[in-house]
Design a protein around this motif. Structure first.
Motif, PDB file in Angstrom:
ATOM      1  N   ALA A  41       0.853  -1.191   0.000  1.00 27.89           N
ATOM      2  CA  ALA A  41       0.000   0.000   0.000  1.00 27.89           C
ATOM      3  C   ALA A  41       0.886   1.237   0.000  1.00 27.89           C
ATOM      4  N   ASP A  42       0.529   2.210  -0.827  1.00 25.46           N
ATOM      5  CA  ASP A  42       1.263   3.472  -0.871  1.00 25.46           C
ATOM      6  C   ASP A  42       0.556   4.478   0.030  1.00 25.46           C
ATOM      7  N   LEU A  43       1.263   4.944   1.040  1.00 23.58           N
ATOM      8  CA  LEU A  43       0.694   5.851   2.033  1.00 23.58           C
ATOM      9  C   LEU A  43       1.335   7.225   1.919  1.00 23.58           C
ATOM     10  N   ASP A  44       0.513   8.245   2.056  1.00 26.38           N
ATOM     11  CA  ASP A  44       0.982   9.630   1.978  1.00 26.38           C
ATOM     12  C   ASP A  44       0.434  10.367   3.197  1.00 26.38           C
ATOM     13  N   GLY A  67      -4.364   6.780   1.285  1.00 27.10           N
ATOM     14  CA  GLY A  67      -3.826   5.466   0.940  1.00 27.10           C
ATOM     15  C   GLY A  67      -4.126   4.474   2.046  1.00 27.10           C
ATOM     16  N   GLY A  68      -4.056   3.179   1.713  1.00 30.51           N
ATOM     17  CA  GLY A  68      -4.355   2.152   2.705  1.00 30.51           C
ATOM     18  C   GLY A  68      -5.831   2.065   3.000  1.00 30.51           C
ATOM     19  N   ASP A  69      -6.164   1.291   4.040  1.00 32.26           N
ATOM     20  CA  ASP A  69      -7.580   1.071   4.361  1.00 32.26           C
ATOM     21  C   ASP A  69      -8.076   1.942   5.509  1.00 32.26           C
ATOM     22  N   ASP A  70      -7.248   2.885   5.981  1.00 30.17           N
ATOM     23  CA  ASP A  70      -7.695   3.755   7.074  1.00 30.17           C
ATOM     24  C   ASP A  70      -7.366   5.213   6.785  1.00 30.17           C
ATOM     25  N   ASP A 123       4.580  -2.857   2.747  1.00 30.23           N
ATOM     26  CA  ASP A 123       4.421  -4.253   2.330  1.00 30.23           C
ATOM     27  C   ASP A 123       3.861  -5.022   3.525  1.00 30.23           C
ATOM     28  N   VAL A 124       2.600  -5.443   3.426  1.00 29.79           N
ATOM     29  CA  VAL A 124       1.861  -5.953   4.578  1.00 29.79           C
ATOM     30  C   VAL A 124       1.703  -7.464   4.530  1.00 29.79           C
TER      31      VAL A 124
END
Length: 510
Positions: A41-44, A67-70, A123-124
């Motif tokens: 996931a790409d988070l900003d 980004g991501g699920d939250d 990377d999860v």
């Protein structure tokens, strides 16, 4: 609308020899039946703070992340080592009011500005048990930090994060850590990504006020003034730290914040030979105001709990009429709006002015000549003076026959015992065992007299409830039964009072 998630996690970095950390085979961790790759996931994330980084100094983080699920706004409040409460709010262009309120005791009137931007490729992997239930989430985060204000530069690093599943057993993290350590990984030297970003991109900026407050803690207190100021700092820190807990209505937070305000006010009065009361008395009055505002709902809660417990202890045959319903209605009517009022107080300018005044006392204290004196002499004298006042009030309370005059005298003795206890608490680091012994004896006396005062208040409430019941055509019998029990309870306290005072020994021991 904000919601809260308890976050229990640990961060790891590569070996001291350098190089990016790599995940070992985690299927060998006891209890793990599978490792599920959840992708990248790409988070900003943009982190906000004041220009002098007040949130970072308190290990708080406030960010806006996509980004991501939250995705959304996240405020993280420290609970204990490796444990934080993450309070979330939906995405918006500006800091949500629900989150800015929770940091107001630290931010005050300062503006929240973007300080750091973190771009992460996460990377999860999910660690699951035999039933497929999630045990923990493990991520390899490749991070790029860009300084937005208060410094310049950028930094890059890779870290591993292990977050326990909701309601998981924290002991599971020890099992994962054992495997990671065998692979050459170590706990991260930074408490958070933000802390590392601030460190790696430039030096943090600390205000003159923060420096002043930190300096005295770098050495052990030596003078009487040092000891009193150390106690005051502890109470001020408690007020500031409890502010968000009070706003979140966490258990015992209102009571704890109220106690801290009372301790500060008592210290101002008890140690008036150390701190100039011409300066501290007006601040003490404001502390009294704040304690009163904190007590509006708290006193009602304590009284309702006492009456409810008393009802629960009555045999069914002694319960006549809709007693529980009336008690519930009465309590709600008296407590209605108290929480809204308290939040308005914490949002008001008067409260912020008080915090600023308290900051001034601990950073630029109005010390008198005695502040430079030997604490074993100066502080002892102050505590003995308070104890002498308790002794005089106890003598007055033991004199009158049972009734209103004695009730009032016992109440005054209780308040003075509490003040002496707080003075002795401040004296413990300087005087040791004798002061600790006085704290214990004053706490016991305060508790006994507090039970008596609670009985006085309960009887007033029962008279009120009985009058309301009678006016509504209901039986007042049960209220009379409870009143009688409270009378007997008060009589028992009054009988125990002389013995409790004798146990103190007729002297402070200091």
């Amino acid at each position: 609308m904000a919601d809260t998630k308890r976050e229990i996690e640990r961060k790891y970095e590569g070996p001291p020899t350098g190089g990016d950390p790599a995940l070992p085979d985690l299927t060998r961790v006891p209890g793990v039946s599978g490792v599920i790759d959840k992708g990248v996931a790409d988070l900003d994330a943009t982190y906000y703070d004041t220009a002098d980084q007040r949130l970072a100094a308190a290990s708080l983080t406030l960010r806006r992340r996509t980004g991501g699920d939250d995705a959304g706004w996240h405020l993280k409040l420290p609970v204990s080592e490796g444990v934080r409460d993450e309070i979330r709010a939906p995405l918006s262009d500006t800091v949500p009011a629900s989150l800015s309120a929770l940091v107001r005791s630290r931010v005050r009137e300062a503006e929240l500005v973007p300080v750091v931007r973190l771009l992460s490729a996460r990377d999860v992997r999910h660690l699951v048990d035999a039933s497929g239930a999630l045990l923990a989430e493990v991520s390899v985060d490749r991070v790029r930090a860009e300084r937005l204000s208060g410094g310049t530069g950028a930094a890059e690093w890779t870290e591993i994060e292990v977050e326990l599943a909701d309601d998981g057993d924290p002991a599971f993290l020890d099992k994962v850590e054992k495997k990671l350590r065998k692979a050459g990984l170590a706990r991260s030297s930074s408490k958070s990504k933000l802390a590392r970003a601030l460190s790696d991109t430039d030096t943090t900026h600390t205000t003159k006020t923060t420096k002043k407050r930190d300096e005295p803690t770098d050495r052990a207190p030596r003078t009487a003034g040092d000891h009193v100021l150390a106690y005051l700092r502890t109470q001020l820190d408690a007020i500031i730290e409890l502010d968000p807990a009070v706003r979140r209505d966490l258990h015992d937070s209102v009571h704890s914040m109220r106690v801290a305000t009372r301790r500060m006010r008592s210290a101002f009065r008890s140690y008036g030979k150390i701190l100039d009361r011409a300066v501290t008395d007006p601040i003490g009055e404001e502390l009294k105001w704040l304690a009163g505002e904190l007590g509006v709902g708290r006193d009602q809660e304590v009284l309702t709990e006492r009456l409810t417990t008393a009802l629960d202890g009555l045999p069914g045959a002694l319960l006549t009429g809709p007693v529980r319903d009336r008690l519930r209605t009465w309590s709600q009517a008296r407590g209605d709006g108290s929480r809204r009022h308290l939040i308005a107080v914490l949002d008001g300018g008067r409260y912020l002015d008080l915090l600023a005044a308290l900051d001034g006392v601990v950073t630029d204290p109005p010390l008198l000549k005695a502040a430079a004196g030997d604490p074993s002499k100066v502080i002892t004298k102050a505590v003995r003076k308070d104890f002498a006042k308790v002794s005089a009030l106890v003598d007055q309370a033991l004199g009158p026959a049972p009734g209103a005059d004695r009730d009032l005298a016992m109440h005054e003795a209780r308040k003075k015992a509490k003040r002496t206890r707080y003075a002795a608490e401040a004296a413990v680091p300087a005087l040791g065992g004798p002061a600790a012994g006085l704290v214990k004896s004053m706490k016991s006396l305060q508790s006994l007299l507090g039970d008596h005062q609670d009985s006085v208040m309960a009887r007033e409430a029962l008279r009120d409830l009985a009058a309301q019941a009678h006016a509504a055509g209901e039986s007042a019998f049960t209220y009379g039964v409870l009143y009688g029990r409270e009378e007997r309870r008060a009589t028992a306290v009054e009988a125990a009072f002389p013995g409790e005072w004798e146990a103190v020994g007729g002297g402070s021991g200091i």
